[in-house]
Enzyme design. Sequence first.
Site, PDB file in Angstrom:
ATOM      1  N   GLU A  28      18.830  86.433  61.952  1.00  0.00           N
ATOM      2  CA  GLU A  28      19.179  85.884  63.259  1.00  0.00           C
ATOM      3  C   GLU A  28      17.961  85.123  63.750  1.00  0.00           C
ATOM      4  OE1 GLU A  28      20.150  88.649  66.499  1.00  0.00           O
ATOM      5  OE2 GLU A  28      22.164  88.731  65.644  1.00  0.00           O
ATOM      6  N   GLN A  46      17.408  72.579  75.243  1.00  0.00           N
ATOM      7  CA  GLN A  46      17.333  71.470  74.289  1.00  0.00           C
ATOM      8  C   GLN A  46      16.680  71.956  73.001  1.00  0.00           C
ATOM      9  OE1 GLN A  46      15.891  67.718  75.902  1.00  0.00           O
ATOM     10  NE2 GLN A  46      14.754  67.294  74.032  1.00  0.00           N
ATOM     11  N   ASP A  47      17.266  71.580  71.860  1.00  0.00           N
ATOM     12  CA  ASP A  47      16.675  71.852  70.550  1.00  0.00           C
ATOM     13  C   ASP A  47      16.214  70.536  69.948  1.00  0.00           C
ATOM     14  OD1 ASP A  47      17.414  74.469  70.911  1.00  0.00           O
ATOM     15  OD2 ASP A  47      18.660  74.603  69.123  1.00  0.00           O
ATOM     16  N   ASN A  48      15.019  70.538  69.346  1.00  0.00           N
ATOM     17  CA  ASN A  48      14.465  69.344  68.708  1.00  0.00           C
ATOM     18  C   ASN A  48      14.100  69.657  67.271  1.00  0.00           C
ATOM     19  OD1 ASN A  48      14.483  67.985  71.231  1.00  0.00           O
ATOM     20  ND2 ASN A  48      12.521  68.876  71.751  1.00  0.00           N
ATOM     21  N   ARG A  58       0.599  66.523  64.939  1.00  0.00           N
ATOM     22  CA  ARG A  58       1.324  66.126  66.151  1.00  0.00           C
ATOM     23  C   ARG A  58       0.778  66.948  67.311  1.00  0.00           C
ATOM     24  NH1 ARG A  58       6.572  63.506  65.322  1.00  0.00           N
ATOM     25  NH2 ARG A  58       7.014  63.333  63.102  1.00  0.00           N
ATOM     26  N   HIS A  61       0.510  68.315  72.925  1.00  0.00           N
ATOM     27  CA  HIS A  61       1.412  67.774  73.944  1.00  0.00           C
ATOM     28  C   HIS A  61       1.820  68.811  74.980  1.00  0.00           C
ATOM     29  CE1 HIS A  61       2.796  65.136  70.354  1.00  0.00           C
ATOM     30  NE2 HIS A  61       1.797  64.552  70.977  1.00  0.00           N
ATOM     31  N   LYS A  71       8.418  76.764  74.954  1.00  0.00           N
ATOM     32  CA  LYS A  71       8.979  76.404  73.652  1.00  0.00           C
ATOM     33  C   LYS A  71       9.013  77.613  72.729  1.00  0.00           C
ATOM     34  CE  LYS A  71       7.037  71.735  73.811  1.00  0.00           C
ATOM     35  NZ  LYS A  71       6.054  70.827  73.210  1.00  0.00           N
ATOM     36  N   HIS A 118       0.688  71.994  73.127  1.00  0.00           N
ATOM     37  CA  HIS A 118       1.202  72.454  71.841  1.00  0.00           C
ATOM     38  C   HIS A 118       1.069  71.351  70.795  1.00  0.00           C
ATOM     39  CE1 HIS A 118       4.608  72.656  68.921  1.00  0.00           C
ATOM     40  NE2 HIS A 118       4.028  73.809  68.716  1.00  0.00           N
ATOM     41  N   TYR A 131      12.240  73.201  67.360  1.00  0.00           N
ATOM     42  CA  TYR A 131      11.829  73.916  68.555  1.00  0.00           C
ATOM     43  C   TYR A 131      12.867  73.857  69.648  1.00  0.00           C
ATOM     44  CZ  TYR A 131       9.650  69.300  69.502  1.00  0.00           C
ATOM     45  OH  TYR A 131       9.390  67.963  69.640  1.00  0.00           O
ATOM     46  N   ASP A 142       5.043  63.159  80.439  1.00  0.00           N
ATOM     47  CA  ASP A 142       4.508  63.498  79.130  1.00  0.00           C
ATOM     48  C   ASP A 142       2.987  63.427  79.179  1.00  0.00           C
ATOM     49  OD1 ASP A 142       4.827  64.145  76.462  1.00  0.00           O
ATOM     50  OD2 ASP A 142       4.942  62.059  75.805  1.00  0.00           O
ATOM     51  N   LYS A 168      -0.605  57.117  70.209  1.00  0.00           N
ATOM     52  CA  LYS A 168      -0.610  57.802  71.508  1.00  0.00           C
ATOM     53  C   LYS A 168      -1.525  59.032  71.487  1.00  0.00           C
ATOM     54  CE  LYS A 168       2.682  60.712  73.004  1.00  0.00           C
ATOM     55  NZ  LYS A 168       3.949  61.260  73.413  1.00  0.00           N
TER      56      LYS A 168
END
Length: 182
Positions: A28, A46-48, A58, A61, A71, A118, A131, A142, A168
């Site tokens: 699970e 929201q799932d990314n 990355r 952020h 998250k 993160h 995530y 952002d 960025k």
Amino acid sequence: MQVIPTKIEGVYIVEPRVFKDARGYFFESYSKREFDREIGPVNFVQDNESCSTKGVIRGLHFQQPPYSQAKLVRCVVGKVLDVAVDLRKGSPTYGEHVAVELSEENHRQFFIPKGFAHGFEVLSDVAVFQYKCDEYYHPEVDGGIDAFDPQLGIEWHTKLEDAVVSEKDTKHPKISEFDSPF
């Protein structure tokens, strides 16, 4: 699921119960009931998912209030070094970080509450990273801090000159130049 506290209050490593047999495995990956009981109520909205190659870094952020995000992250293919940096003003652990290896083998997840930056580094040839967020993406708030800031003391496996980083992400301030909104 087993919840493992880290050195920073509110940041947790989550290890699911994995059932293996001749067919493979099952677990699970998220149960609201268990999550709420073990960590606390979080309303994920929201799932990314991202796919990246070895040497990609990355982050680091965050989203500023009032749209800051908690998250729950995991690596479903490959392996990453995942990092959370405390940006909460007045926190005894401000500027400190927790790093954990997440992989398709260990099935670990990492819970990062609001008020943290993160990021992650891809350690395998390819990594698929997922995530869950408790706030929608708002590009107008952002933000980020420099992932290679020596003051943070993050031990990335890839050197800055060899890392694949977005333009960025090369422009974020060091933590000493940062005025935290948290």
